[in-house]
Design a protein around this motif. Structure first.
Motif, PDB file in Angstrom:
ATOM      1  N   LYS A  24     -35.919  -3.699  18.686  1.00 13.73           N
ATOM      2  CA  LYS A  24     -35.952  -4.479  19.919  1.00 13.73           C
ATOM      3  C   LYS A  24     -34.555  -4.635  20.512  1.00 13.73           C
ATOM      4  CE  LYS A  24     -39.416  -6.014  21.025  1.00 13.73           C
ATOM      5  NZ  LYS A  24     -40.557  -5.437  21.772  1.00 13.73           N
ATOM      6  N   ASP A  25     -33.508  -4.539  19.681  1.00 17.88           N
ATOM      7  CA  ASP A  25     -32.139  -4.600  20.196  1.00 17.88           C
ATOM      8  C   ASP A  25     -31.807  -3.370  21.025  1.00 17.88           C
ATOM      9  OD1 ASP A  25     -31.649  -7.032  18.976  1.00 17.88           O
ATOM     10  OD2 ASP A  25     -30.792  -6.126  17.163  1.00 17.88           O
ATOM     11  N   VAL A  26     -32.354  -2.220  20.608  1.00 15.43           N
ATOM     12  CA  VAL A  26     -32.037  -0.951  21.266  1.00 15.43           C
ATOM     13  C   VAL A  26     -32.913  -0.742  22.506  1.00 15.43           C
ATOM     14  CG1 VAL A  26     -31.821   1.542  20.947  1.00 15.43           C
ATOM     15  CG2 VAL A  26     -31.373  -0.011  19.027  1.00 15.43           C
ATOM     16  N   MET A  27     -34.200  -1.058  22.372  1.00 16.00           N
ATOM     17  CA  MET A  27     -35.154  -0.841  23.475  1.00 16.00           C
ATOM     18  C   MET A  27     -35.328  -2.119  24.287  1.00 16.00           C
ATOM     19  SD  MET A  27     -38.233   1.292  21.625  1.00 16.00           S
ATOM     20  CE  MET A  27     -38.749  -0.140  20.654  1.00 16.00           C
ATOM     21  N   PRO A  28     -35.453  -1.993  25.588  1.00 17.70           N
ATOM     22  CA  PRO A  28     -35.204  -0.803  26.412  1.00 17.70           C
ATOM     23  C   PRO A  28     -33.818  -0.807  27.052  1.00 17.70           C
ATOM     24  CG  PRO A  28     -36.364  -2.419  27.717  1.00 17.70           C
ATOM     25  CD  PRO A  28     -36.092  -3.069  26.366  1.00 17.70           C
ATOM     26  N   HIS A  29     -32.972  -1.774  26.654  1.00 17.04           N
ATOM     27  CA  HIS A  29     -31.706  -1.968  27.363  1.00 17.04           C
ATOM     28  C   HIS A  29     -30.741  -0.795  27.167  1.00 17.04           C
ATOM     29  CE1 HIS A  29     -33.030  -5.982  28.261  1.00 17.04           C
ATOM     30  NE2 HIS A  29     -33.217  -6.245  26.972  1.00 17.04           N
ATOM     31  N   TYR A  30     -30.666  -0.269  25.953  1.00 11.43           N
ATOM     32  CA  TYR A  30     -29.710   0.805  25.692  1.00 11.43           C
ATOM     33  C   TYR A  30     -30.369   2.182  25.689  1.00 11.43           C
ATOM     34  CZ  TYR A  30     -26.463  -2.888  24.417  1.00 11.43           C
ATOM     35  OH  TYR A  30     -25.655  -3.985  24.447  1.00 11.43           O
ATOM     36  N   MET A  31     -31.610   2.252  25.267  1.00 14.12           N
ATOM     37  CA  MET A  31     -32.319   3.529  25.232  1.00 14.12           C
ATOM     38  C   MET A  31     -33.819   3.258  25.232  1.00 14.12           C
ATOM     39  SD  MET A  31     -32.003   6.681  22.493  1.00 14.12           S
ATOM     40  CE  MET A  31     -30.256   6.860  22.824  1.00 14.12           C
TER      41      MET A  31
ATOM     42  N   VAL B 189     -42.439 -10.653   9.471  1.00 14.50           N
ATOM     43  CA  VAL B 189     -42.500 -11.990  10.072  1.00 14.50           C
ATOM     44  C   VAL B 189     -41.230 -12.771   9.753  1.00 14.50           C
ATOM     45  CG1 VAL B 189     -43.654 -14.231   9.976  1.00 14.50           C
ATOM     46  CG2 VAL B 189     -45.014 -12.129  10.125  1.00 14.50           C
ATOM     47  N   LEU B 190     -40.823 -12.762   8.486  1.00 10.65           N
ATOM     48  CA  LEU B 190     -39.632 -13.508   8.075  1.00 10.65           C
ATOM     49  C   LEU B 190     -38.385 -13.001   8.805  1.00 10.65           C
ATOM     50  CD1 LEU B 190     -40.236 -13.753   4.209  1.00 10.65           C
ATOM     51  CD2 LEU B 190     -40.519 -15.564   5.914  1.00 10.65           C
ATOM     52  N   ILE B 191     -38.261 -11.682   8.920  1.00 10.63           N
ATOM     53  CA  ILE B 191     -37.090 -11.107   9.592  1.00 10.63           C
ATOM     54  C   ILE B 191     -37.122 -11.418  11.081  1.00 10.63           C
ATOM     55  CG2 ILE B 191     -35.944  -8.940  10.212  1.00 10.63           C
ATOM     56  CD1 ILE B 191     -36.881  -7.847   7.483  1.00 10.63           C
ATOM     57  N   ALA B 192     -38.287 -11.252  11.711  1.00  9.16           N
ATOM     58  CA  ALA B 192     -38.399 -11.500  13.151  1.00  9.16           C
ATOM     59  C   ALA B 192     -38.109 -12.960  13.488  1.00  9.16           C
ATOM     60  CB  ALA B 192     -39.791 -11.108  13.649  1.00  9.16           C
ATOM     61  N   VAL B 193     -38.679 -13.878  12.704  1.00  6.78           N
ATOM     62  CA  VAL B 193     -38.441 -15.306  12.947  1.00  6.78           C
ATOM     63  C   VAL B 193     -36.990 -15.663  12.638  1.00  6.78           C
ATOM     64  CG1 VAL B 193     -39.055 -17.647  12.220  1.00  6.78           C
ATOM     65  CG2 VAL B 193     -40.842 -15.928  12.543  1.00  6.78           C
ATOM     66  N   GLY B 194     -36.460 -15.119  11.544  1.00  3.80           N
ATOM     67  CA  GLY B 194     -35.087 -15.410  11.155  1.00  3.80           C
ATOM     68  C   GLY B 194     -34.065 -14.934  12.175  1.00  3.80           C
ATOM     69  N   LEU B 195     -34.342 -13.798  12.832  1.00  3.61           N
ATOM     70  CA  LEU B 195     -33.425 -13.255  13.836  1.00  3.61           C
ATOM     71  C   LEU B 195     -33.721 -13.790  15.235  1.00  3.61           C
ATOM     72  CD1 LEU B 195     -33.229  -9.498  12.726  1.00  3.61           C
ATOM     73  CD2 LEU B 195     -31.561 -11.322  12.303  1.00  3.61           C
ATOM     74  N   GLY B 196     -34.759 -14.629  15.342  1.00  4.25           N
ATOM     75  CA  GLY B 196     -35.106 -15.187  16.644  1.00  4.25           C
ATOM     76  C   GLY B 196     -35.799 -14.207  17.564  1.00  4.25           C
ATOM     77  N   LYS B 197     -36.376 -13.145  17.017  1.00  2.10           N
ATOM     78  CA  LYS B 197     -37.049 -12.135  17.828  1.00  2.10           C
ATOM     79  C   LYS B 197     -38.502 -12.498  18.140  1.00  2.10           C
ATOM     80  CE  LYS B 197     -33.504  -9.285  17.484  1.00  2.10           C
ATOM     81  NZ  LYS B 197     -32.651  -8.961  18.646  1.00  2.10           N
ATOM     82  N   ASP B 198     -39.074 -13.412  17.375  1.00  5.61           N
ATOM     83  CA  ASP B 198     -40.489 -13.752  17.527  1.00  5.61           C
ATOM     84  C   ASP B 198     -40.736 -15.096  16.874  1.00  5.61           C
ATOM     85  OD1 ASP B 198     -43.108 -13.480  18.293  1.00  5.61           O
ATOM     86  OD2 ASP B 198     -43.432 -11.574  17.279  1.00  5.61           O
ATOM     87  N   HIS B 199     -41.951 -15.624  17.036  1.00 10.31           N
ATOM     88  CA  HIS B 199     -42.313 -16.872  16.381  1.00 10.31           C
ATOM     89  C   HIS B 199     -43.703 -16.731  15.765  1.00 10.31           C
ATOM     90  CE1 HIS B 199     -44.047 -17.194  20.434  1.00 10.31           C
ATOM     91  NE2 HIS B 199     -44.954 -17.985  19.879  1.00 10.31           N
TER      92      HIS B 199
END
Length: 309
Positions: A26-33, A262-272
């Protein structure tokens, strides 16, 4: 004991690699590629790697015969090119948690594909599992909470992920005879080459037009991660672990992957995470558990030697 620990370590690392990808992409898409550009880089990188390694490890191994070559082409189109284009397109439009939950239904697709393509019997228990998994997947796709302001096209993205899981499930069924007959690197070199022929026409513009000079270091690291860890390292570890892991152990790590996602997404603030998603996950997990249970053979039909395995 040491080998058992290594198997667990390998499967856990694979689960973490796949789980982290849902958020890191999600960091890469779609802003950088765009998604197709990422798929092009990933498939070309893996195709080059497996082509070189196959020449070193199994230089005289070749896929021969019309039937096997057709099967390899189908594997490349469905399991590599189509599979990756659908996955990254879907992940670009939906949330990491929804994508990880829908990916979990792949074992259900394997059972259905095995019944259709190989004539394997589907028991009543597996029918129930398919039903539960289907309901769980449908609630994820149709849930209003899946979209919203952040992901306005989440339903389309969820459908892409569902098609991706379907393609991957079919791929697992049709690639198995090739993996048993030829060296794995021979098969991978061929199917990634075929996959490149499908993916590159879609993604070469995105790969070439990206402004690489503007990429921060962490974006470069995540792109390398998707090419090296997600495609190459994950396969190598998984392929080694499959030689020693039991079906029950593999099942545990199937359930672990979305939990880690889920743990990674919530921990990085990408999802809830919500209670509704917990219910959806429970339905999908229950369905996968039921279809993964092999039917018990009739006692009279099982030789004593087979019971001792």
């Amino acid at each position: 004991m040491k080998n058992t620990l290594r198997v667990h370590a390998a499967l856990f690392v694979v689960a973490v690699i796949y789980a982290a990808n849902y958020s890191l992409s999600k960091d890469v898409m779609p802003h950088y590629m765009g998604p197709f550009g990422i798929v092009t880089l990933r498939i070309l990188g893996a195709a080059l790697f497996f082509a070189v390694v196959s020449r070193l490890v199994a230089p005289h191994d070749r896929i021969v015969g019309r039937a096997d070559n057709i099967r390899a082409i189908l594997c490349g189109l469905i399991g590599i090119g189509g599979n990756q284009l659908l996955f990254f397109s879907g992940l670009n439009l939906t949330s990491p948690i929804n994508a990880s939950l829908l990916q979990t239904i792949a074992p259900i697709v394997v059972v259905i594909a095995s019944a259709v393509l190989l004539g394997e019997k589907i028991t009543l228990l597996r029918v129930l599992g398919i039903g539960l998994g289907g309901i769980g997947a449908a609630t994820v796709i149709l849930s209003r909470a899946a979209g919203g302001i952040v992901y306005p096209n989440a339903m389309l993205g969820n459908l892409f992920i569902l098609l991706n899981a379907t393609a991957f499930g079919v791929y697992l069924v049709i690639v198995t005879p090739l993996m048993r007959k030829y060296h794995p690197f021979t098969v991978l070199a061929r199917i990634f080459l075929v996959g490149a022929f499908l993916a590159v026409p879609f993604g070469w513009r995105g790969a070439l037009s990206a402004d690489y000079s503007s990429f921060p270091l962490y974006i470069w690291a995540e792109i390398v991660y998707m090419i090296v860890c997600l495609t190459i390292l994950a396969y190598l570890l998984n392929n080694w672990a499959l030689k020693y892991a039991s079906p029950a152990l593999l099942g545990v790590y199937i359930y672990l992957q979305p939990i880690l996602a889920v743990l990674i997404a919530v921990g990085l603030g990408k999802d809830h995470f919500t209670w509704a998603r917990a219910g959806q996950a429970a339905l999908i997990f229950a369905g996968v558990f039921l279809v993964s249970r092999k039917p018990k053979p009739a006692p009279a039909a099982v030789p004593l030697e087979a019971m001792q395995d």
